[in-house]
Design a protein around this motif. Structure first.
Motif, mmCIF file in Angstrom:
data_model
loop_
_atom_site.group_PDB
_atom_site.id
_atom_site.type_symbol
_atom_site.label_atom_id
_atom_site.label_comp_id
_atom_site.label_asym_id
_atom_site.label_seq_id
_atom_site.Cartn_x
_atom_site.Cartn_y
_atom_site.Cartn_z
ATOM 1 N N MET A 2 0.837 -1.210 0.000
ATOM 2 C CA MET A 2 0.000 0.000 0.000
ATOM 3 C C MET A 2 0.871 1.258 0.000
ATOM 4 S SD MET A 2 -3.272 -0.870 2.419
ATOM 5 C CE MET A 2 -2.367 -1.392 3.864
ATOM 6 N N ARG A 3 1.884 1.281 0.857
ATOM 7 C CA ARG A 3 2.760 2.457 0.910
ATOM 8 C C ARG A 3 3.522 2.631 -0.398
ATOM 9 N NH1 ARG A 3 2.655 1.555 6.529
ATOM 10 N NH2 ARG A 3 4.066 -0.200 6.466
ATOM 11 N N TYR A 4 3.969 1.534 -0.989
ATOM 12 C CA TYR A 4 4.713 1.581 -2.247
ATOM 13 C C TYR A 4 3.877 2.227 -3.350
ATOM 14 C CZ TYR A 4 7.011 -0.074 -6.501
ATOM 15 O OH TYR A 4 7.594 -0.135 -7.725
ATOM 16 N N GLU A 5 2.652 1.763 -3.501
ATOM 17 C CA GLU A 5 1.778 2.319 -4.543
ATOM 18 C C GLU A 5 1.413 3.769 -4.240
ATOM 19 O OE1 GLU A 5 0.959 1.138 -7.556
ATOM 20 O OE2 GLU A 5 2.300 -0.530 -7.075
ATOM 21 N N SER A 6 1.186 4.089 -2.988
ATOM 22 C CA SER A 6 0.851 5.463 -2.614
ATOM 23 C C SER A 6 2.023 6.416 -2.833
ATOM 24 C CB SER A 6 0.404 5.532 -1.152
ATOM 25 O OG SER A 6 -0.839 4.896 -0.986
ATOM 26 N N MET A 7 3.231 5.917 -2.621
ATOM 27 C CA MET A 7 4.427 6.742 -2.829
ATOM 28 C C MET A 7 4.549 7.194 -4.286
ATOM 29 S SD MET A 7 6.509 7.443 -0.251
ATOM 30 C CE MET A 7 8.057 7.618 -1.107
ATOM 31 N N LYS A 8 3.969 6.436 -5.205
ATOM 32 C CA LYS A 8 3.986 6.824 -6.621
ATOM 33 C C LYS A 8 3.141 8.077 -6.855
ATOM 34 C CE LYS A 8 4.612 2.127 -8.336
ATOM 35 N NZ LYS A 8 4.003 1.033 -9.124
ATOM 36 N N LYS A 9 2.232 8.355 -5.933
ATOM 37 C CA LYS A 9 1.319 9.487 -6.074
ATOM 38 C C LYS A 9 1.700 10.667 -5.192
ATOM 39 C CE LYS A 9 -2.440 6.399 -7.344
ATOM 40 N NZ LYS A 9 -1.795 5.102 -7.361
ATOM 41 N N THR A 10 2.231 10.380 -3.982
ATOM 42 C CA THR A 10 2.621 11.446 -3.070
ATOM 43 C C THR A 10 3.733 10.970 -2.133
ATOM 44 O OG1 THR A 10 1.925 12.944 -1.294
ATOM 45 C CG2 THR A 10 0.736 10.854 -1.458
ATOM 46 N N SER A 11 4.709 11.819 -1.938
ATOM 47 C CA SER A 11 5.798 11.469 -1.015
ATOM 48 C C SER A 11 5.307 11.413 0.431
ATOM 49 C CB SER A 11 6.944 12.472 -1.142
ATOM 50 O OG SER A 11 6.492 13.781 -0.829
ATOM 51 N N ARG A 12 4.164 11.994 0.715
ATOM 52 C CA ARG A 12 3.617 11.965 2.071
ATOM 53 C C ARG A 12 3.194 10.561 2.505
ATOM 54 N NH1 ARG A 12 0.051 17.539 2.322
ATOM 55 N NH2 ARG A 12 1.836 18.929 2.018
ATOM 56 N N ALA A 13 3.063 9.659 1.564
ATOM 57 C CA ALA A 13 2.688 8.285 1.892
ATOM 58 C C ALA A 13 3.704 7.627 2.823
ATOM 59 C CB ALA A 13 2.526 7.454 0.623
ATOM 60 N N MET A 14 4.931 8.103 2.797
ATOM 61 C CA MET A 14 5.954 7.504 3.669
ATOM 62 C C MET A 14 5.678 7.801 5.137
ATOM 63 S SD MET A 14 9.379 9.841 3.149
ATOM 64 C CE MET A 14 9.280 10.009 1.383
#
Length: 168
Positions: free
Chosen positions: A105-117
Motif C-alpha cells: 500500500m505504501r509503495y503504490e501510494s508513494m507513486k502518487k505522493t511522497s507523504r505516503a511515507m
C-alpha cells in the motif's frame, strides 16, 4: 479461478475524535462500506471510535474474538500526529503481522505522493480475522484499497484454514 467473497464478513472501524463526536462526516468509512459490499463481502459492523488506544484495542478484539468477523478494515489514525495511535493499538491486538500488505500500500501510494511515507498503518491477523489499517483520507483509502482488493479473498481463505496451493 474466480474467488468468491460473499462468504466473508467485514467490519469498518473509523478512528476519529471529531467523527466519534459527530463533528465530521466519515466519507472514508462510507466508501469502504459501499465498496466492500459491492465486492460481495457481508457487512457485520460499522463503528466510529475516538483516537484512543484502549478503545481501539477493545473494539478490534471484540470484532475478532466475539463477532469473529473475517475482515476488519480501519481508517484513520495511521499518521504521525500526536493523536494518531492506531498502529500502537494494533500492536496490542494482532498475533501475526503481514508487513507485505502494508508495504504494498505504501509503495503504490508513494507513486502518487511522497507523504505516503508518513503512513504507519499495519496489517495483521488475530485468530481468524484479518485486520487492515488504512489512512484517514478518502483519496488514500481509495488508493490503498485498490491495492488490496485482488489479494483479500486469497488471504482470507488462507487465514481461515484453506490448505490449497498458493502458486498461480
Amino acid at each position: 479461478m474466480e474467488q468468491k467473497t460473499e462468504k466473508f464478513t467485514f467490519a469498518v472501524v473509523t478512528m476519529s475524535d471529531k467523527g466519534s463526536r459527530g463533528e465530521r462526516e466519515d466519507t472514508s468509512g462510507a466508501y469502504l462500506l459501499k465498496t466492500l459490499t459491492s465486492e460481495g463481502y457481508i457487512q457485520v459492523s460499522y463503528i466510529i471510535v475516538p483516537d484512543n488506544v484502549p478503545v481501539i484495542t477493545k473494539t478490534l478484539i471484540e470484532l475478532a474474538d466475539k463477532e469473529q468477523v473475517a475482515l476488519v478494515v480501519t481508517t484513520g489514525g495511521t499518521g504521525v500526529a500526536p493523536t494518531d495511535v492506531t498502529p500502537e493499538a494494533m500492536q496490542q491486538v494482532i498475533e501475526k503481522e503481514i508487513p507485505g500488505m502494508a508495504e504494498a500500500m505504501r509503495y503504490e501510494s508513494m507513486k502518487k505522493t511522497s507523504r505516503a511515507m508518513l503512513s504507519r498503518g499495519k496489517v495483521g491477523i488475530r485468530g481468524a480475522t484479518l485486520i487492515v489499517n488504512l489512512p484517514g483520507s478518502l483519496k488514500a483509502v481509495k488508493e490503498n484499497l485498490e491495492v488490496l482488493l485482488p489479494v483479500l479473498p486469497h488471504a482470507l481463505e488462507k487465514i481461515r484454514g484453506d490448505d490449497g496451493d498458493c502458486g498461480r
